[in-house]
Design a protein around this motif. Structure first.
Motif, PDB file in Angstrom:
ATOM      1  N   GLY A 320      34.421  52.118  49.737  1.00 41.35           N
ATOM      2  CA  GLY A 320      33.359  51.128  49.836  1.00 41.35           C
ATOM      3  C   GLY A 320      32.422  51.269  48.650  1.00 41.35           C
ATOM      4  O   GLY A 320      32.736  51.941  47.654  1.00 41.35           O
ATOM      5  N   ALA A 345      37.001  53.036  53.454  1.00 42.39           N
ATOM      6  CA  ALA A 345      37.328  51.780  54.143  1.00 42.39           C
ATOM      7  C   ALA A 345      38.702  51.966  54.789  1.00 42.39           C
ATOM      8  O   ALA A 345      39.734  51.682  54.202  1.00 42.39           O
ATOM      9  N   GLN A 360      39.378  46.622  58.775  1.00 47.77           N
ATOM     10  CA  GLN A 360      38.944  47.896  58.221  1.00 47.77           C
ATOM     11  C   GLN A 360      37.650  48.387  58.878  1.00 47.77           C
ATOM     12  O   GLN A 360      36.763  47.603  59.206  1.00 47.77           O
ATOM     13  N   MET A 362      34.489  51.231  58.352  1.00 49.65           N
ATOM     14  CA  MET A 362      33.837  52.023  57.309  1.00 49.65           C
ATOM     15  C   MET A 362      33.394  53.387  57.849  1.00 49.65           C
ATOM     16  O   MET A 362      32.688  53.482  58.852  1.00 49.65           O
ATOM     17  N   GLY A 478      28.668  47.205  60.945  1.00 53.50           N
ATOM     18  CA  GLY A 478      29.760  46.728  60.103  1.00 53.50           C
ATOM     19  C   GLY A 478      29.333  45.829  58.975  1.00 53.50           C
ATOM     20  O   GLY A 478      30.084  45.663  58.001  1.00 53.50           O
ATOM     21  N   TYR A 487      32.729  44.947  58.201  1.00 53.22           N
ATOM     22  CA  TYR A 487      33.776  45.835  58.697  1.00 53.22           C
ATOM     23  C   TYR A 487      33.831  45.764  60.224  1.00 53.22           C
ATOM     24  O   TYR A 487      32.974  45.156  60.870  1.00 53.22           O
TER      25      TYR A 487
END
Length: 563
Positions: A320, A345, A360, A362, A478, A487
């Motif tokens: 990220g 990620a 995905q 994080m 997210g 995310y």
């Protein structure tokens, strides 16, 4: 024609009509459905049926996926309709549906309605379709709105993991239709909410940092903040279905560890999000800072349950971004997001109800996890890093200046490090065969338990909110304002809590799997004429042969009678 001939003529059709009438009457008084598909596409999970049987009023479903669609989207649209028809067959009240294209609404209400859909996560998807010999783009809304007489809710139905092909995303979305639709229905009819507790008192996520947890869960659960120092006995924690320990900075004392341990032994569910290495990002500029290992006192507890959080930090080349100061432009400071391998990620998911189909997730400053022997405990890894990982043992240098250096690919030789674990089974208490803390009633001590579950991540930031760069307000889980991405951390938390509370509930419907059976285009092209003959000529020939046989048999029968 004699009576026997008349009887034979009408006997066969009469028996067929009688059988049909009998089956019709049986189905009216004793409804039943037979699913003859190999993958049981038209069968529902018992938890889904239980929710449908509990309906007390009719529901209306607005299907937003409509209009001129390509083959894959038509398949999704057809599957939505088929699932709703199946729901209606089991439901105690009528479930009706209709189609509505938000973009076809009158202009004065269209914009407000489209904006309202985003509140339920139903964002428009740009779809390319072939029309008049060329490609055109159009917006579609792959979701539904579900309404009762008083309330409404909505859900997005097109979901997939990063890196999936369009066919795989469509197939996975169809697999998850039962869960997404019944989850939306359940939101409308649920009257009693479970309670979720966030442990405080040891430097855990503060009010603003923990905003995302509350925002993600408050619609479905009662969320409370629990000062751990005020808990005097295990019964103080029992009302909570799940307890979340997120990012503590201070050490838990022996009594607090005992209370958490006995809460699990008594059937409670624990989520441990723990940092094994302390990093102060405020000191990461210039020469950087050093991340040192530290212990919250909970490591020994997790070790007993079968998991160890290592004193290291993972770096991943599927990373990220983090904002850094890049000088001034005029009188304004420039903030530039740069790649940061400490931000993972993670897009490789286990086919588990919690993680199947997630985009995905994080992980920021995550430590690696190892399993250790714990008899009776099943350890399931849920999320993994990419194919290019490495581990840095503490103490670890953390410096923004390192962002400007190209990574040495040779150092990233580890693959798919597990980042999140689920523990379930028969747990043995950490205090079994040990002295109990002072002022604890030994008669209430429970040495083992098999009804609770534990989730462990080696980072306290998994469900920590970021902040809006303009107004400083905390963002939903997210949402990354630096990379302009969202995310799946919020959805991960929601799925996790659902599973911990009711592992055999509607979350279990996410385990459905439908096999993709695409046509072999090269084979179709090579054998086109052959299959045209099989499908067009053969049926005519077969009917002709059967007709000739029937004529010959009639001719033979009547010639025998004339003699």
């Amino acid at each position: 024609m004699n009576k026997k001939s008349v009887l034979r003529t009408f006997l066969g059709p009469g028996l067929i009509l009688g059988a049909i009438l009998f089956l019709f009457l049986i189905s009216r008084f004793f409804p039943f459905r037979i699913d003859l598909t190999e993958e049981k596409r038209y069968s529902l999970h018992p938890a889904t049926i239980e929710v449908l049987k509990s309906l007390e009023e009719p529901l209306e479903v607005e299907i937003l996926l409509t209009g001129k669609l390509p083959g894959g989207m038509r398949r999704l649209q057809r599957s939505i309709e088929e699932t709703l028809r199946t729901f209606n067959a089991y439901s105690s009240e009528n479930i009706s549906f209709y189609y509505e294209d938000p973009l076809s609404l009158p202009e004065d209400i269209r914009e407000d309605y489209v904006v309202s859909l985003t509140e339920y996560g139903i964002n428009p998807t740009n779809l390319f379709v072939t029309e008049d010999g060329g490609q055109k783009s159009r917006l579609i809304f792959p979701g539904v709105m579900v309404r009762s007489e008083e309330f409404e809710t909505g859900t997005l139905l097109l979901r997939g993991e990063k890196g999936m092909s369009p066919d795989q995303i469509l197939n996975q979305s169809i697999e998850n239709l039962e869960f997404e639709l019944i989850n939306a229905i359940r939101k409308l009819i649920t009257k009693q909410k479970f309670s979720v507790g966030m442990i405080l008192g040891h430097g855990e996520l503060g009010e603003e940092d923990g905003f995302g947890i509350v925002e993600a869960l408050v619609d479905d659960y009662e969320v409370y903040k629990i000062p751990m120092g005020q808990a005097k006995k295990v019964e103080d924690l029992d009302p909570f279905a799940v307890l979340i320990v997120a990012g503590p900075r201070d050490t838990y004392n022996e009594k607090e560890i005992y209370l958490l341990d006995q809460y699990l032994m008594n059937g409670g569910n624990l989520v441990f999000l723990l940092d094994a290495v302390a990093v102060n990002l405020d000191e990461a500029g210039g020469e950087g800072t050093i991340g040192f290992p530290f212990d919250t006192g909970l490591d020994q507890l997790l070790f007993k349950y079968g998991i160890r959080i290592n004193k290291d930090l993972i770096q991943d080349l599927n990373f990220g971004y983090h904002p850094v100061m890049a000088g001034d432009f005029g009188d304004q400071a420039q903030i530039v997001p740069l790649p940061w391998p400490f931000y993972l990620a993670a897009g490789r998911m286990a086919p588990h109800p919690i993680t199947k189909g997630l985009d995905q997730v994080m992980f920021r400053f995550a430590s690696s996890l190892d399993t250790v022997k714990a008899d009776g405990v099943k350890k399931t890894p849920l999320i993994f890093g990419s194919d290019l990982n490495r581990k840095l043992s503490a103490p670890v240098r953390v410096a923004f200046s390192d962002m400007s250096e190209a990574p040495d690919m040779a150092q990233y030789g580890l693959k798919n490090l597990p980042l999140l674990y689920l523990l379930e089974g028969n747990f043995t208490s950490f205090f079994n065969n040990r002295f109990l803390p002072e002022n604890i009633d030994p008669s209430k001590f429970q040495a083992s338990g098999n009804e609770g579950r534990v989730v462990v991540a080696g980072t306290g930031n998994l469900f920590k909110s970021l902040f809006n760069m303009q107004n400083g307000e905390p963002l939903p889980l997210g949402e990354d304002p630096y990379a302009n991405l969202t995310y799946a951390n919020r959805l991960l938390l929601q799925n996790m809590v659902k599973y911990l509370i009711e592992p055999e509930g509607i979350i279990a419907t996410r385990t459905k799997q439908f096999q993709i059976r695409p046509l072999n285009k090269a084979k179709v092209k090579a054998e086109k004429v052959k299959w045209q003959v099989v499908n067009v000529v053969f049926p005519v020939l077969i009917l002709g042969v059967l007709g000739m046989i029937w004529i010959l048999l009639r001719k033979k029968r009547f010639s025998a009678r004339s003699k």
